[in-house]
Design a protein around this motif. Structure first.
Motif, PDB file in Angstrom:
ATOM      1  N   SER A   4       0.829  -1.212   0.000  1.00 21.32           N
ATOM      2  CA  SER A   4       0.000   0.000   0.000  1.00 21.32           C
ATOM      3  C   SER A   4       0.856   1.251   0.000  1.00 21.32           C
ATOM      4  N   ALA A   5       1.933   1.242   0.784  1.00 20.92           N
ATOM      5  CA  ALA A   5       2.822   2.403   0.851  1.00 20.92           C
ATOM      6  C   ALA A   5       3.472   2.673  -0.499  1.00 20.92           C
ATOM      7  N   VAL A   6       3.933   1.610  -1.169  1.00 21.93           N
ATOM      8  CA  VAL A   6       4.588   1.790  -2.465  1.00 21.93           C
ATOM      9  C   VAL A   6       3.611   2.316  -3.506  1.00 21.93           C
ATOM     10  N   VAL A   7       2.402   1.804  -3.520  1.00 20.34           N
ATOM     11  CA  VAL A   7       1.402   2.297  -4.468  1.00 20.34           C
ATOM     12  C   VAL A   7       1.121   3.778  -4.220  1.00 20.34           C
ATOM     13  N   ARG A   8       1.012   4.172  -2.952  1.00 19.59           N
ATOM     14  CA  ARG A   8       0.767   5.586  -2.633  1.00 19.59           C
ATOM     15  C   ARG A   8       1.924   6.472  -3.074  1.00 19.59           C
ATOM     16  N   GLY A   9       3.133   5.921  -3.104  1.00 21.79           N
ATOM     17  CA  GLY A   9       4.301   6.717  -3.468  1.00 21.79           C
ATOM     18  C   GLY A   9       4.605   6.735  -4.954  1.00 21.79           C
ATOM     19  N   THR A  10       3.777   6.112  -5.766  1.00 25.25           N
ATOM     20  CA  THR A  10       4.058   6.021  -7.203  1.00 25.25           C
ATOM     21  C   THR A  10       2.871   6.464  -8.021  1.00 25.25           C
ATOM     22  N   GLU A  11       3.159   6.772  -9.289  1.00 22.68           N
ATOM     23  CA  GLU A  11       2.076   7.061 -10.228  1.00 22.68           C
ATOM     24  C   GLU A  11       2.345   6.515 -11.618  1.00 22.68           C
ATOM     25  N   ARG A  12       3.573   6.071 -11.890  1.00 18.28           N
ATOM     26  CA  ARG A  12       3.939   5.637 -13.238  1.00 18.28           C
ATOM     27  C   ARG A  12       4.226   4.143 -13.348  1.00 18.28           C
ATOM     28  N   ALA A  13       5.059   3.622 -12.471  1.00 15.59           N
ATOM     29  CA  ALA A  13       5.507   2.230 -12.586  1.00 15.59           C
ATOM     30  C   ALA A  13       4.387   1.252 -12.276  1.00 15.59           C
ATOM     31  N   LEU A  14       4.426   0.095 -12.933  1.00 12.06           N
ATOM     32  CA  LEU A  14       3.536  -1.004 -12.590  1.00 12.06           C
ATOM     33  C   LEU A  14       4.031  -1.604 -11.276  1.00 12.06           C
ATOM     34  N   VAL A  15       3.136  -1.765 -10.320  1.00 10.20           N
ATOM     35  CA  VAL A  15       3.523  -2.278  -8.999  1.00 10.20           C
ATOM     36  C   VAL A  15       3.047  -3.724  -8.847  1.00 10.20           C
TER      37      VAL A  15
END
Length: 277
Positions: A74-85
């Motif tokens: 969840s933290a990584v998704v909140r910190g990104t907008e471009r990369a596929l997670v």
């Protein structure tokens, strides 16, 4: 009035289309801040269960829980907008049955907002991968050196260094591709075998210790930043952050003990009230 254009996140079909073309650039991340720094430069961010060793000091990944993966994902998704997670499914959350795997994968997708999950294992997991993919969840596979199986493997040992072992690993690669995985991590595999696998299957291979013959590369972020005390042989350190952190902590300690920090510029002053001198 200016408007902020929303960045389009990279999709699973876009990663799959990289096969034999532009290499897939991947790194791990476990928290929002590092994810935000690397997001503009990578195509895929893996929230790996390696966080058990990197973040929690575990000796293996086997103690990582689903709740831990969801919190960090969840933290990584909140910190990104471009990369596929992509979020790893930890040991014990998908091996029991396809139904259990799907139920846990759904929870990861819903609670983190990530795009895909990753499972370790080859031919033995083909049925599970197919079941999960058929129900709308993209799966990244992982073959070769699979850390969740180190008790069986006898440790973190490179795979495929003798030709007698190649057939089983090649079958793993074919099985996960046929089951519907959109890409596959190939870890700790001898270069000639990684090259053969990459040529044999129609989905991108993402190597970690598996040679430049793969369709992309992934490293643990802390390893390539110089934060790991004993990085694996296949790691190239692109920074020496460990030394920088130690140096900064030493300088801070010296300043505090000498009462040189905080200085006037770091201190709040009283506000002046009307009528006061």
């Amino acid at each position: 009035m200016s408007t902020h254009a929303k960045v389009k996140r990279i999709t699973v079909p876009e990663i799959r289309a990289r096969k034999g073309a532009q290499p897939v650039v991947s790194l791990t991340s476990y928290h929002a801040h590092t994810a935000r720094y690397i997001d503009p430069y990578v195509d895929l961010i893996l929230v790996g269960d390696s966080l058990g060793m990197v973040m929690y000091g575990m000796e293996t990944t086997l103690g990582v829980t689903l709740d831990m993966m969801i919190a960090h994902g969840s933290a990584v998704v909140r910190g990104t907008e471009r990369a596929l997670v992509v979020v790893d499914m930890p040991f014990g959350t998908y091996e029991e049955s396809p139904e259990v795997a799907f139920r846990n994968a759904v929870r990861i997708i819903k609670e983190t907002g990530c795009t895909a999950v990753k499972m370790e294992g080859g031919a033995r997991l083909a049925e599970t991968i197919r079941y999960v993919v058929d129900r709308g969840i993209p799966v990244m596979a992982h073959i070769g050196l699979t850390p969740q199986s180190i008790q069986v493997m006898g440790g973190f040992k490179a795979q495929g260094r003798v030709k007698e072992d190649w057939a089983a690993i090649e079958e793993d690669a074919r099985a996960v591709a046929e089951a519907g995985a959109f890409s596959v991590v190939v870890e700790g595999v001898a270069e000639p075998l990684a090259e053969r696998i990459t040529k044999q299957i129609p989905i991108p291979t993402v190597g970690i210790g598996a040679s430049p013959a793969c369709d992309g590369q992934i490293l643990v972020l802390e390893d390539m930043l110089g934060l790991s005390p004993k990085p694996p042989k296949f790691v190239k350190e692109y920074a020496t952050m460990g030394a920088a952190i130690a140096g900064a902590a030493e300088a801070y300690a010296e300043d505090v003990r000498a009462r040189a920090f905080p200085g006037p510029e770091h201190t709040y002053k009283m506000k002046k009230v009307d009528g006061e001198a």
